[in-house]
Design a protein around this motif. Structure first.
Motif, PDB file in Angstrom:
ATOM      1  N   LYS A 139      -6.231  11.857  -0.653  1.00 18.89           N
ATOM      2  CA  LYS A 139      -6.804  10.952  -1.452  1.00 18.89           C
ATOM      3  C   LYS A 139      -6.189   9.580  -1.412  1.00 18.89           C
ATOM      4  CE  LYS A 139      -8.362  14.178  -4.778  1.00 18.89           C
ATOM      5  NZ  LYS A 139      -8.292  14.708  -6.481  1.00 18.89           N
ATOM      6  N   GLU A 140      -6.861   8.657  -1.506  1.00 15.98           N
ATOM      7  CA  GLU A 140      -6.381   7.220  -1.337  1.00 15.98           C
ATOM      8  C   GLU A 140      -6.684   6.677  -2.897  1.00 15.98           C
ATOM      9  OE1 GLU A 140      -7.460   4.341   1.532  1.00 15.98           O
ATOM     10  OE2 GLU A 140      -6.469   5.535   3.178  1.00 15.98           O
ATOM     11  N   LEU A 141      -5.301   6.274  -3.619  1.00 16.89           N
ATOM     12  CA  LEU A 141      -5.605   5.563  -5.134  1.00 16.89           C
ATOM     13  C   LEU A 141      -5.206   4.255  -5.006  1.00 16.89           C
ATOM     14  CD1 LEU A 141      -4.546   8.978  -6.885  1.00 16.89           C
ATOM     15  CD2 LEU A 141      -6.994   8.348  -6.218  1.00 16.89           C
ATOM     16  N   PRO A 142      -5.637   3.360  -5.913  1.00 17.22           N
ATOM     17  CA  PRO A 142      -4.850   2.310  -6.234  1.00 17.22           C
ATOM     18  C   PRO A 142      -3.631   2.450  -6.669  1.00 17.22           C
ATOM     19  CG  PRO A 142      -7.026   2.410  -7.448  1.00 17.22           C
ATOM     20  CD  PRO A 142      -6.690   3.877  -7.020  1.00 17.22           C
ATOM     21  N   ARG A 143      -2.767   1.359  -6.142  1.00 11.79           N
ATOM     22  CA  ARG A 143      -1.053   1.303  -6.451  1.00 11.79           C
ATOM     23  C   ARG A 143      -0.852   1.653  -7.625  1.00 11.79           C
ATOM     24  NH1 ARG A 143       2.485  -1.593  -3.185  1.00 11.79           N
ATOM     25  NH2 ARG A 143       4.390  -2.000  -4.420  1.00 11.79           N
ATOM     26  N   GLU A 145      -2.238   3.112 -10.167  1.00 10.30           N
ATOM     27  CA  GLU A 145      -2.525   4.496 -10.581  1.00 10.30           C
ATOM     28  C   GLU A 145      -1.674   5.548  -9.874  1.00 10.30           C
ATOM     29  OE1 GLU A 145      -6.381   7.524 -10.097  1.00 10.30           O
ATOM     30  OE2 GLU A 145      -6.654   5.392 -10.209  1.00 10.30           O
ATOM     31  N   VAL A 146      -1.199   5.275  -8.639  1.00  7.21           N
ATOM     32  CA  VAL A 146      -0.111   5.945  -7.914  1.00  7.21           C
ATOM     33  C   VAL A 146       1.208   5.839  -8.717  1.00  7.21           C
ATOM     34  CG1 VAL A 146       1.232   6.490  -5.728  1.00  7.21           C
ATOM     35  CG2 VAL A 146      -1.253   5.825  -5.847  1.00  7.21           C
ATOM     36  N   ASP A 167       0.730  -1.849   0.336  1.00 13.71           N
ATOM     37  CA  ASP A 167      -0.576  -1.323   0.406  1.00 13.71           C
ATOM     38  C   ASP A 167      -1.163  -1.348  -0.911  1.00 13.71           C
ATOM     39  OD1 ASP A 167       1.031  -0.486   2.408  1.00 13.71           O
ATOM     40  OD2 ASP A 167      -0.470   0.797   3.034  1.00 13.71           O
ATOM     41  N   GLU A 168      -2.359  -1.997  -1.077  1.00  9.60           N
ATOM     42  CA  GLU A 168      -2.800  -1.903  -2.731  1.00  9.60           C
ATOM     43  C   GLU A 168      -3.646  -0.538  -2.981  1.00  9.60           C
ATOM     44  OE1 GLU A 168      -2.739  -3.988  -5.247  1.00  9.60           O
ATOM     45  OE2 GLU A 168      -1.293  -4.924  -4.093  1.00  9.60           O
ATOM     46  N   MET A 169      -3.751   0.398  -1.868  1.00  8.86           N
ATOM     47  CA  MET A 169      -4.481   1.677  -1.805  1.00  8.86           C
ATOM     48  C   MET A 169      -3.202   2.587  -1.019  1.00  8.86           C
ATOM     49  SD  MET A 169      -7.282   1.536  -3.687  1.00  8.86           S
ATOM     50  CE  MET A 169      -8.002   3.013  -3.205  1.00  8.86           C
ATOM     51  N   ILE A 170      -2.772   3.498  -1.711  1.00  9.53           N
ATOM     52  CA  ILE A 170      -1.952   4.613  -1.257  1.00  9.53           C
ATOM     53  C   ILE A 170      -2.375   5.838  -1.134  1.00  9.53           C
ATOM     54  CG2 ILE A 170       0.330   5.383  -1.698  1.00  9.53           C
ATOM     55  CD1 ILE A 170       1.255   2.644  -3.073  1.00  9.53           C
ATOM     56  N   SER A 171      -1.963   6.364   0.051  1.00  4.69           N
ATOM     57  CA  SER A 171      -2.461   7.627   0.304  1.00  4.69           C
ATOM     58  C   SER A 171      -1.540   8.689  -0.269  1.00  4.69           C
ATOM     59  CB  SER A 171      -2.755   7.898   1.764  1.00  4.69           C
ATOM     60  OG  SER A 171      -1.349   7.756   2.503  1.00  4.69           O
TER      61      SER A 171
END
Length: 653
Positions: A139-143, A145-146, A167-171
């Protein structure tokens, strides 16, 4: 439904529904690919088997039995192991867990120390996780949120890693109750893991920094089948038997003493003999090739190292003698010999007719290695090296470089490891200016010259950024020990900086002063490391020319002692290293001990042999070779030594 075109490695193009997964494509192709597909490469990017294809792409399938498939298996198995540890230990924090060559590891922050019993419990828990066949999903989530998720889970090490990501989206990969930062790919589920083994534990500093937390690392391995795993474990068993740190002590080659210190081994008579043989061989061969031997001091004033740049770039790795704040005459033990030999070069005016000049020296060097880095004879605080420096004109650079490679290849053939080495072209990293002399133009010029030379002499090599010396690019000769760890055993460097720093010059054809080029090189590397390598390569059964004891004479009874010593005297006249086992032990016992000691030849002499002037010859691997006249055996072993015959049956391939 919308369609997408999928181009396969063979150039064929197939049409599929939009949203078709990599695994579904693999099944449609047939040939067993669907069953074996564990991931794919879409337009050059590795993806999971369940990745949905939304556009026209180029696709290749990663199968479970491929090298890339092994990486996916091992990476997933490391996550299974981490999940098992999290289930068994409430207070554990996880760090990182990559796949590595031949396996994987994961680092944990835990108050308790893992032992072999713990590894068995972790394996049992892993088996439960595998039987549960838990889906592994990316899943890729916003930074933010991670970050919030990892803060809730108390994963401080993951938070530190996130800080370094732009990255602004992190896997993330979700595996039941286990979540990990990861780019993937992974197996579709834990049930795909078939054959694995946890091997051992070790301490490891977080990020490799000794100033940071000490973590506990668990090493393991995984394969596509149990058969492959068992083959690997058998190789590890053999490697353990050949480990120089264990075998070298058992064969009485070297030892260490707490009273002396870490990284300072003591070579015992047998080990010292092997090194002496190597040193004499190297020095004699270098002299034949036009090298002039030097002997230089073990230490120098800091001024010398400031000129060379070592004080700025290598000071933490040196042993400093004196206090810089109180003493104007601070000294340091030498970490390399080049600045000393440059003083010899500068002792008089040089002409282009004097070049090339080839200096060589059997040098004792001193480097302040971190305690966690030292191991056996591989990495030491004091070691001996076959060091040399060639001072050449620009026109001579390629020919002399070729000569250096020819010398190295001859040395590698002579000790029997020519097929076990490979070459690495080590370049600078322009993003890490503190590590190198800051002269980009000179770096580009020097690297281009070295690359042209390597290409012109038809040398196969790999390239490695960031591995250069601080003053120039280098060619590293790489070797793997029995445990698969890669080491540099020999280095050849071209140097654009130090001739200028030391104002080294020669007068050219136009009577103008020019700076020469320098080639830094070793011919057989560090002698202690070479000894370690040979112990492991031959399991202690050195080629006869290098064996510390080449022949052991075993009299059947005391009645043959005089005859045994007579033969010993004859062999010693030919510089054959020989011992007489005069102990009051049975012949069979003496033979077994000689074989354990890896003595190449045993000569058994009884009444019949004495009467006939013969010896009964045994070879350490072939066994009984029959009876032979002493002169005939002498001719045999002399030829074997002179030709430097390699006993390949003892070598680890």
């Amino acid at each position: 439904m919308d369609k997408v075109n999928v181009e396969l490695p063979d150039g064929s193009v197939l049409e599929f529904d939009k949203g078709t997964t990599v695994e579904e494509v693999a099944y449609s192709i047939g040939k067993g690919l669907g069953r074996d597909a564990v991931a794919g490469v879409v337009d050059g990017k590795k993806v999971d088997a369940y990745y949905e294809i939304e556009d026209d792409v180029k696709l290749s399938i990663i199968t479970i039995d491929s090298e890339e498939g092994l990486e996916v298996i091992r990476h997933t198995t490391s996550h299974v192991m981490a999940q098992a540890v999290k289930r068994l230990y409430d207070n554990v924090k996880v760090a990182i867990g990559p796949d590595i060559e031949d396996g994987f590891y994961y680092d944990f922050d835990l108050e308790e120390s893992f032992n072999q019993e713990d590894l068995q419990e972790i394996e049992k828990e892993m088996e439960k996780i595998i039987e549960e066949d838990i889906p592994v999903r990316r899943k890729e989530l916003p930074r933010e949120e991670v970050i919030e998720l990892m803060e809730k889970r108390g994963e401080d090490y993951k938070l530190e890693l996130i800080e370094e990501l732009d990255d602004e989206m992190i896997s993330l990969y979700f595996q039941g109750d286990f979540v990990d930062l990861c780019r993937g790919p992974h197996l579709p589920s834990t049930g795909y893991v078939k054959a694995y083994k946890l091997l051992n534990t070790a301490g490891a500093y977080w990020r490799g920094d000794e100033n940071k937390a000490m973590l506990q690392r668990i090493y393991g391995t995984a394969f596509a089948s149990q058969k492959d795993l068992e083959k690997h474990l058998e190789r590890l068993k053999e490697a353990k038997k050949r480990d120089h740190n264990k075998l070298g002590r058992e064969l009485d080659l070297f030892m260490t003493a707490d009273e002396i210190g870490q990284g300072l081994p003591l070579l015992k008579p047998k080990g010292a003999k092997v090194v002496q043989l190597l040193q004499r061989f190297v020095e004699d061969e270098e002299e034949k090739r036009g090298y002039k031997i030097t002997k230089t001091p073990f230490m120098a004033k800091s001024d010398l190292y400031k000129t060379s740049g070592h004080w700025d770039h290598y000071k933490d790795g040196m042993f400093i003698l004196g206090d810089e704040e109180k003493d104007d005459n601070v000294m340091a033990l030498r970490p390399m010999t080049c600045p000393f030999q440059f003083q010899i070069y500068n002792s008089k005016l040089r002409s282009y007719r004097d070049l090339p000049i080839r200096y060589s020296e059997t040098s004792s060097l001193f480097r302040n290695e971190a305690s966690g880095e030292m191991h056996g004879l591989i990495r030491l605080r004091q070691f001996t090296i076959s060091e040399g420096h060639l001072i050449v004109t620009p026109d001579q650079l390629e020919e002399e470089f070729r000569g250096v490679i020819d010398l190295i290849n001859y040395m590698m053939e002579s000790i029997g490891i020519e097929n076990d080495i490979w070459y690495r072209f080590s370049k600078w990293d322009p993003e890490n200016k503190d590590k190198y002399i800051d002269n980009p133009e000179a770096w580009h010029d020097s690297q281009e010259k070295m690359k042209n030379i390597l290409d012109n002499i038809d040398l196969e090599y790999e390239e490695a950024d960031g591995e250069a010396a601080f003053y120039g690019p280098k060619l590293d000769i790489q070797f793997k020990n029995v445990h698969g760890k890669e080491d540099t055993i020999i280095t050849v460097q071209t140097d654009f900086a130090l001739p200028e720093r030391f104002d080294m010059t020669y007068v050219d054809e136009n009577n103008e002063k020019q700076h020469p080029y320098i080639i830094h090189r070793t011919s057989i590397g560090c002698y202690e490391r070479t000894l370690a390598m040979l112990i492991e390569k031959y399991a202690g059964a050195f080629p006869t020319w290098l064996a510390p004891v080449q022949t052991k004479i075993i009299p059947v009874s005391d009645d043959q002692l005089d005859y045994a010593y007579q033969i010993k005297s004859e062999l010693e006249k030919e510089d054959i290293r020989v011992e007489v086992d005069a102990r009051a032990e049975k012949v069979g016992y003496k033979i077994r001990e000689a074989q354990v000691e890896q003595v190449p030849y045993m000569l058994i002499v009884g009444g019949r042999e004495e009467e006939n002037g013969t010896v009964s010859v045994r070879e350490r691997r072939e066994g009984d070779l029959g009876t032979s006249p002493v002169a005939e055996f002498k001719d045999r072993i002399i030829k074997e030594i002179e030709n430097k015959v390699i006993n390949k049956e003892d070598a680890l391939s």
